[in-house]
Design an enzyme around this catalytic site. Structure first.
Site, PDB file in Angstrom:
ATOM      1  N   CYS A   1       3.498   4.655   4.720  1.00 42.61           N
ATOM      2  CA  CYS A   1       3.367   3.709   5.771  1.00 42.61           C
ATOM      3  C   CYS A   1       4.304   3.020   6.034  1.00 42.61           C
ATOM      4  CB  CYS A   1       1.907   2.811   5.398  1.00 42.61           C
ATOM      5  SG  CYS A   1       0.416   3.783   5.565  1.00 42.61           S
TER       6      CYS A   1
ATOM      7  N   GLY B   1       0.890  -1.170  -0.030  1.00 44.30           N
ATOM      8  CA  GLY B   1       0.000   0.124  -0.093  1.00 44.30           C
ATOM      9  C   GLY B   1       0.821   1.245  -0.005  1.00 44.30           C
ATOM     10  N   CYS B   2       0.384   2.467   0.346  1.00 41.67           N
ATOM     11  CA  CYS B   2       1.155   3.607   0.399  1.00 41.67           C
ATOM     12  C   CYS B   2       2.211   3.464   0.938  1.00 41.67           C
ATOM     13  CB  CYS B   2       0.197   4.594   1.297  1.00 41.67           C
ATOM     14  SG  CYS B   2       0.802   6.046   1.519  1.00 41.67           S
ATOM     15  N   PHE B   3       3.344   4.136   0.134  1.00 43.31           N
ATOM     16  CA  PHE B   3       4.704   3.909   0.744  1.00 43.31           C
ATOM     17  C   PHE B   3       4.912   4.746   2.020  1.00 43.31           C
ATOM     18  CE2 PHE B   3       5.891   5.950  -3.537  1.00 43.31           C
ATOM     19  CZ  PHE B   3       5.289   7.234  -3.026  1.00 43.31           C
TER      20      PHE B   3
END
Ligand code: MHO
Length: 186
Positions: free
Chosen positions: A19, A15-17
């Protein structure tokens, strides 16, 4: 592999890097975390291009780590805990192939650890539905734009950071207290 310092490299998409970067920055033995793109087909993609899904890239982090301090297995244990590896091309509200769960291995040893870990997790039914994480060799990694690096550290009050990134860092602290680096512990 960063041979000059004897460090090993891992490349993970969950998912979103922002994070994954925020999480792994707190892990001892991880010397460097770079947010970027992997697994696509267009050279030098921009964030805007990756966001459309048209380039085929996943948002990933590339970690340089000292395997004498933290093992690849431990990095994967953290990975499978802090993101949801059972939702195809999706992490929570973030949808699209750029948010897919993916392990880009750098060696046969990493491939084998990744596959065994997935088999074991599926066998213990640690999640209710099967793991959809892709396991594939890393071909090219493109670092993301400078403003995406250390994003959480620089923008902790940003709404997405508060709502989505911070809980993942808290999860790391709660579930893996033994792997935290001094910066996080202090
Ligand atoms: N949906 C989030 C994801 C950010 S991330 C770097 C946003 O657009 O802010 O993909």
């Amino acid at each position: 592999m960063d041979n000059t310092k004897g460090l090993e490299t891992a490349t993970l998409g969950g998912g979103c890097f922002w994070c994954l970067e925020a999480v792994y920055e707190n892990v001892r033995g991880v010397h460097k975390v770079v947010s970027g793109y992997a697994g696509g087909h267009r050279p030098n993609p921009t964030y805007e291009q990756v966001c459309t899904g048209a380039t085929g890239h996943a948002e990933v982090v590339q970690l340089s780590f000292d395997s004498a301090t933290i093992s690849y297995q431990e990095l994967l244990d953290i990975f499978f805990d802090i993101h949801d590896p059972t939702t195809l091309n999706r992490q929570g509200a973030d949808m699209g192939t750029q948010y897919r769960s993916a392990i880009f291995y750098h060696s046969e040893q990493q491939r084998s650890i990744a596959e065994t870990t997935i088999e074991k997790l599926n066998a213990t039914q640690y999640r209710k539905t099967p793991i959809v994480t892709q396991v594939q060799p890393l071909e090219v990694f493109y670092p993301a734009e400078a403003y995406h690096q250390q994003y959480f550290r620089k923008n902790p009050a940003q709404p997405y950071c508060r709502a989505v990134v911070a809980p993942k860092v808290s999860k790391l602290r709660a579930h893996f207290p033994a792997v935290l680096n001094t910066q996080a512990a202090g």
